[in-house]
Design an enzyme around this catalytic site. Structure first.
Site, PDB file in Angstrom:
ATOM      1  N   ARG A   1      25.201 -13.843 -12.413  1.00 29.51           N
ATOM      2  CA  ARG A   1      26.229 -14.449 -13.268  1.00 29.51           C
ATOM      3  C   ARG A   1      27.372 -15.061 -12.472  1.00 29.51           C
ATOM      4  O   ARG A   1      28.189 -15.803 -13.007  1.00 29.51           O
ATOM      5  CB  ARG A   1      26.767 -13.413 -14.249  1.00 29.51           C
TER       6      ARG A   1
ATOM      7  N   SER B   1      21.940  -8.742 -12.422  1.00 32.17           N
ATOM      8  CA  SER B   1      22.473  -9.747 -13.341  1.00 32.17           C
ATOM      9  C   SER B   1      23.948 -10.050 -13.059  1.00 32.17           C
ATOM     10  O   SER B   1      24.384 -11.192 -13.193  1.00 32.17           O
ATOM     11  CB  SER B   1      22.276  -9.321 -14.796  1.00 32.17           C
TER      12      SER B   1
ATOM     13  N   TYR C   1      -1.505  -3.483   1.554  1.00 32.14           N
ATOM     14  CA  TYR C   1      -0.993  -4.648   2.262  1.00 32.14           C
ATOM     15  C   TYR C   1      -1.119  -4.468   3.765  1.00 32.14           C
ATOM     16  O   TYR C   1      -0.729  -3.442   4.317  1.00 32.14           O
ATOM     17  CB  TYR C   1       0.469  -4.839   1.873  1.00 32.14           C
TER      18      TYR C   1
ATOM     19  N   GLU D   1      16.294 -14.124   0.125  1.00 33.36           N
ATOM     20  CA  GLU D   1      16.501 -15.570   0.208  1.00 33.36           C
ATOM     21  C   GLU D   1      17.688 -15.899  -0.684  1.00 33.36           C
ATOM     22  O   GLU D   1      17.564 -15.935  -1.894  1.00 33.36           O
ATOM     23  CB  GLU D   1      15.250 -16.295  -0.273  1.00 33.36           C
TER      24      GLU D   1
END
Length: 177
Positions: A98, A94, A151, A121
């Site tokens: 921000r 966060s 996977y 990305e």
């Protein structure tokens, strides 16, 4: 259910591998991953989903590098991860968000059995100076219910670094190549 930080640490080197691991990066229900010093950018102005694209590699110096808005940068984590019997998820921190830096635009969802480095990305809304080894994102783990298949990918599994899109390989299968 999401694993707690204590449970992540307890499962370390059994069904969770994080290398290198530093207990200072452990959170109450996640683990912070750091930004490697390399970035990749596509060199072509228009990207075609059916094609493999040329890239250029940038090195983030210790004094930092300014990212420009409107450009996609691919980075990677310093840490290698491997996960068995859990679903790994990636979120930006966060504090980073921000500042207007988005760490993964669409690819925060991992698969059971993924092993490798996470390609990030990165996109910013205004110029921002970034630094190598900054704790850029966090990995957390969901339990999985029911039978599953680990996977398997000829595109991204067991990668050695930043992985540009290999979507073009999906079209090769459709075209019978």
């Amino acid at each position: 259910m999401i694993l707690s930080g204590k449970e992540i640490q307890r499962r370390l080197y059994s069904d969770i591998i994080i290398e290198p691991f530093n207990v200072a990066q452990l959170n109450p229900n996640s683990y912070n991953l750091r930004l490697h010093n390399e970035l990749v950018m596509y060199t072509e102005p228009v990207l075609d989903m059916k094609k493999d694209h040329a890239i250029r590699t940038l090195t983030i110096p210790q004094e930092g590098m300014v990212l420009e808005p409107g450009k996609l940068y691919l980075g990677r984590t310093v840490e290698y991860t491997r996960t068995e019997s859990l679903v790994p998820m990636l979120e930006g921190r966060s504090s980073i968000g921000r500042l207007g830096l988005f760490i993964h635009i669409t690819a925060g969802f991992g698969d059971v059995g993924f092993c490798g480095f996470w390609t990030l990305e990165m996109f910013c809304v205004q110029p921002i100076r970034i630094y190598p080894d900054v704790e850029i994102c966090q990995i957390f783990y969901h339990t999985i219910e029911g039978a599953y298949q680990s996977y398997i990918s000829n595109k991204y599994q067991n990668n050695k670094g930043i992985q540009p899109s290999m979507l073009y390989k999906d079209f090769q299968h459709e075209d019978g190549l």
